[in-house]
Write a protein that holds these residues in place. Structure first.
Motif, short mmCIF file in Angstrom:
data_model
loop_
_atom_site.label_atom_id
_atom_site.label_comp_id
_atom_site.label_asym_id
_atom_site.label_seq_id
_atom_site.Cartn_x
_atom_site.Cartn_y
_atom_site.Cartn_z
N THR A 191 0.86 -1.18 0.00
CA THR A 191 0.00 0.00 0.00
C THR A 191 0.89 1.23 0.00
N THR A 192 0.46 2.25 -0.66
CA THR A 192 1.25 3.47 -0.71
C THR A 192 0.33 4.64 -1.05
N HIS A 193 0.79 5.83 -0.70
CA HIS A 193 0.08 7.03 -1.12
C HIS A 193 0.90 7.80 -2.16
N TYR A 194 2.07 7.24 -2.56
CA TYR A 194 2.94 7.94 -3.52
C TYR A 194 2.63 7.50 -4.94
N MET A 195 2.44 8.49 -5.81
CA MET A 195 2.09 8.16 -7.20
C MET A 195 3.26 7.51 -7.94
N ASP A 196 4.48 7.99 -7.65
CA ASP A 196 5.62 7.41 -8.36
C ASP A 196 5.77 5.93 -8.00
N GLU A 197 5.42 5.60 -6.76
CA GLU A 197 5.51 4.19 -6.36
C GLU A 197 4.40 3.38 -7.01
N ALA A 198 3.22 4.01 -7.13
CA ALA A 198 2.11 3.32 -7.79
C ALA A 198 2.52 2.94 -9.21
N GLU A 199 3.25 3.86 -9.84
CA GLU A 199 3.64 3.58 -11.22
C GLU A 199 4.70 2.49 -11.31
N ARG A 200 5.38 2.25 -10.21
CA ARG A 200 6.41 1.21 -10.22
C ARG A 200 5.83 -0.19 -10.01
N CYS A 201 4.54 -0.24 -9.68
CA CYS A 201 3.93 -1.56 -9.45
C CYS A 201 3.53 -2.19 -10.79
N HIS A 202 3.52 -3.52 -10.83
CA HIS A 202 3.07 -4.18 -12.05
C HIS A 202 1.59 -3.90 -12.28
N ARG A 203 0.83 -4.06 -11.18
CA ARG A 203 -0.60 -3.78 -11.30
C ARG A 203 -1.08 -3.04 -10.07
N LEU A 204 -2.23 -2.43 -10.18
CA LEU A 204 -2.76 -1.59 -9.11
C LEU A 204 -4.19 -1.95 -8.81
N ALA A 205 -4.60 -1.65 -7.57
CA ALA A 205 -6.02 -1.67 -7.26
C ALA A 205 -6.29 -0.39 -6.48
N TYR A 206 -7.44 0.18 -6.71
CA TYR A 206 -7.78 1.40 -5.98
C TYR A 206 -9.06 1.14 -5.19
N ILE A 207 -8.98 1.45 -3.92
CA ILE A 207 -10.12 1.16 -3.05
C ILE A 207 -10.49 2.43 -2.32
#
Ligand code: ATP
Ligand code: MG
Lengths: 308, 379
Positions: A191-207
């Motif tokens: 889990t993260t609140h950083y957008m740059d980290e979100a972009e480093r993930c293979h996939r994302l989920a938003y809740i």
């Protein structure tokens, strides 16, 4: 096919009192995948992670974690999962080394001494091994916690905001390490609140508010949102922002340095607004919507639904 | 299935961790040694249920050889210290009212004459009986003393006035503590009180602390089992308990000369059961309390009936039946009986069994409550 999934859960629901904090969430995470879990504060991310590693019992839903049933094999799951809590939860009155040693003993790590030493070296804390964990700075505590939850070489890492308060260099090192381990087959739910980290993930989920709103790769998430974004530059942006809010088609107006990002899902309505306000030396330009624009848009829509 | 069994390695990890934490927590450790010492000094030296040399005022309305004999023998008795001689009834009352004396003794007018006439004159002993315990032994002592004190003065024809022996002779053997030394009763009891006080609080804190500091979340996420955590946490405290026991037993032997007629190994074995009872109680509290403050409050709540109803401070048989029932439930009640029995009466295994099984039952019941209530999740 199933063996391919490190996490495979359906209908996961958790209520505290009469508040549904996690609502009917399904999630599949493949082995070796880095999966980002995003959402506003209080949206239920921590609660969801806690259910995955057996700290909370779901009120409804079922599934497997590393192939073990969530409800009946929590003991097995715990052995192979590394869970890093959001709040520092190691012993402040134990030294760095003693904390690592304790965890290594609990998991029965083979070659415990060496494992602890390796971990200390990797952390760069070998020289300060006798320092009490409570005396570490916030960022260092975070790094210690991360090292500790990886000491037994888990197959699945559940990381709850592992990089909150960590400096950029350490953050980059962390992501390098995570990607290296993922290439070797480690699965990471983070889990993260950083957008740059979100972009480093293979996939994302938003809740948001316990509901899973969207998932996929960063590009898929952006595409699925169907958001159009215009970037405005020029004088008097603050006043412009005030007058743009509430216009038909304008869903969000966000200041980005010296520019303004105006987004909405109704492209035509937004283009009309752009035409209307393009005078007075202001330049309007269509840009790619970013993850942040998408998430803020999702969050606001979700809030509307919530209020309704 | 292996993860459901008790795992020695994980258990040992907890033990090691607890020892390190205990070593770091100097204050708590100091308290655990300090509390027994303080209680030993307070209870051992300060409390005396059989007070002597109580200040006494005397009003002599009839100075005669009898009066002199009486005063002389009062002075010689351990119970009375004649601090004042007053002239009037009013002065005597005043001294009592102000608490300057515990007793006022009046030798009335015509005492000698009426005595010699065989009229059985009254000697008036007025006692400040606000504290019954402080007066009872002394009052009894005076009654006995009055029977014989005038024998030397009643010679020749007056010898017939001496107290006549009753139709039967009452023989009293004060067994086990012939000199009524309070310490012999209190110090063995103190062993139980100190253990109850420290063991319950310390264990109640040990688990609530994990929860309050947030470390519980981490602990629960690991494969460690509740039994491993609980027993692992208890081991260091059992050792601390034995440190306390050693301190008190040494003090009992060398400071207070308390006899030890029975077997010390037997006592040490019983102590283990008693420590277990207190630790089980402490753990149960910790599963009920949400934070350390609540844990301490519960421990104190438990401590009060233990002090009052266990027979430590007040005679158990003097309590109403309902209070005795409560007392019977408390491990301290039984433990105190066992310790006093072993030390003062030389009791052996068969003698202590009736008080041993209730302690064992308490351990079993409390531990099952604790293990049932211990949450493996954060729900
Ligand atoms: N033990 C609990 N009892 C009652 N409510 C709880 C409990 N734990 C969490 N909540 C509530 O559940 C909601 C979700 O909390 P959670 O910690 O999962 O959010 P989060 O997404 O991790 O937020 P953040 O980004 O701030 O960490 C919050 O509203 C919180 O108040
Ligand atoms: Mg959280």
């Amino acid at each position: 096919m199933k063996d391919d999934l490190a996490i495979d859960v359906r209908g996961i629901t958790k209520r505290f009192g009469d508040r549904t904090v996690v609502n009917d969430i399904a999630l599949q995470v493949r082995r070796g995948e880095i999966y980002g879990f995003l959402g506003p504060n209080g949206s239920g991310k921590t609660t969801f992670l806690r259910m995955l590693c057996g700290l909370l019992t779901p009120d409804a839903g079922s599934g497997t974690c590393l192939g073990f049933d969530l409800r009946t094999r929590a003991g097995e799951i715990k052995k192979h999962v590394g869970y890093m809590t959001q709040r520092f939860s190691f012993y402040e009155d134990l030294s760095i080394e003693e904390n690592l040693d304790f965890i290594a003993r609990i998991y029965g790590v083979a070659g415990r001494r060496e494992a602890v030493n390796r971990s200390l070296e990797a952390l760069g804390l070998a020289a300060r091994r006798r320092q009490l964990a409570g005396q570490l700075s916030g960022g260092w505590k975070q790094r210690l916690a991360l090292a500790a939850c990886m000491i037994h070489q888990p197959a699945l890492l559940l990381l709850d905001e592992p990089t909150a308060g960590v400096d950029p260099k350490a953050r980059r090192d962390f992501w390098e390490e995570i990607h290296r381990l993922a290439a070797e087959g480690l699965t990471v739910l983070i889990t993260t609140h950083y957008m740059d980290e979100a972009e480093r993930c293979h996939r994302l989920a938003y809740i948001a508010y316990g509901n899973l709103l969207t998932r996929g790769t960063a590009a898929e998430v952006v595409a699925a949102a169907g958001l159009t974004t215009w970037e405005v530059s020029g004088p008097g942006l603050w006043e412009l922002a005030e007058s743009l809010r509430g216009r038909p088609g304008v869903e969000q107006v966000v200041a980005f340095g010296n520019t303004l990002h105006v987004s909405g899902r109704d492209a035509a309505a937004l283009a009309a607004v752009a035409g209307e306000f393009s005078a007075a030396g202001r330049a309007w330009r269509r840009v790619e919507s970013g993850l942040e624009d998408v998430f803020i848009s999702l969050m606001e829509t979700a809030r509307d639904n919530w209020a309704a | 299935m292996t993860s459901h069994a008790f795992n020695l390695r994980r258990f040992w990890a907890v033990v090691v961790k607890e020892f390190i934490q205990m070593r770091r927590d100097r204050l708590t450790f100091g308290m655990m040694v300090g509390i027994p010492l303080l209680q030993l000094i307070l209870f051992g030296f300060a409390i005396n249920m059989n007070p002597k040399h109580l200040p006494t005022a005397v009003r002599v309305a009839d100075p005669s050889p009898f009066a002199r004999s009486l005063i002389w023998s009062l002075r010689n008795s351990d119970y009375f210290a004649i601090t004042e001689v007053v002239a009037t009834e009013a002065e005597l009352r005043e001294r009592l009212k102000q608490g300057r004396v515990q007793f006022g003794l009046t030798i009335p007018e015509d005492f000698a004459r009426r005595l010699l006439r065989g009229e059985r004159p009254a000697l008036l002993l007025e006692a400040d009986a606000t504290d019954p315990a402080a007066t009872s032994y002394a009052v009894a002592a005076l009654t006995t003393l009055a029977e014989t004190v005038f024998d030397r003065d009643l010679q020749g024809p007056h010898a017939t006035l001496r107290a006549k022996p009753g139709p039967v002779e009452v023989r009293i053997h004060r067994l086990y503590n012939p000199d009524i030394i309070t310490q012999f009763n209190v110090v063995p009891g103190l062993l139980g009180v100190v253990l109850t006080m420290t063991m319950v609080i310390i264990t109640a804190l040990a688990i609530t602390r994990e929860r309050e500091r947030g470390t519980m979340e981490n602990l629960l996420a690991t494969p460690v089992r509740p039994g491993e955590v609980m027993i692992g946490k208890l081991i260091p405290y059992i050792l601390v308990g034995y440190v306390q026991v050693t301190l008190i037993l040494l003090a009992a032997r060398f400071l207070f000369d308390v006899p030890m007629l029975g077997s010390v190994p037997l006592l040490l074995a019983v102590i283990l059961a008693f420590i277990a009872a207190n630790l089980a109680m402490g753990i149960t509290f910790s599963t009920l309390a949400h934070n350390q403050l609540q844990a301490v409050q519960m421990a104190f709540f438990y401590f009060l009936p233990n002090i009052l109803l266990s027979g430590f401070m007040f005679p158990f048989r003097g309590m109403p039946v309902w209070a005795q029932w409560i007392g019977e439930v408390l491990p301290l009640t039984h433990f105190i009986r066992i310790v006093r029995g072993i030390a003062l009466k030389g009791n052996g295994v068969p003698d202590i069994l009736p008080d041993l099984w209730p302690i064992g039952l308490f351990v079993v019941v409390m531990l099952s409550v604790a293990i049932n209530r211990y949450r493996q999740t954060l729900d």
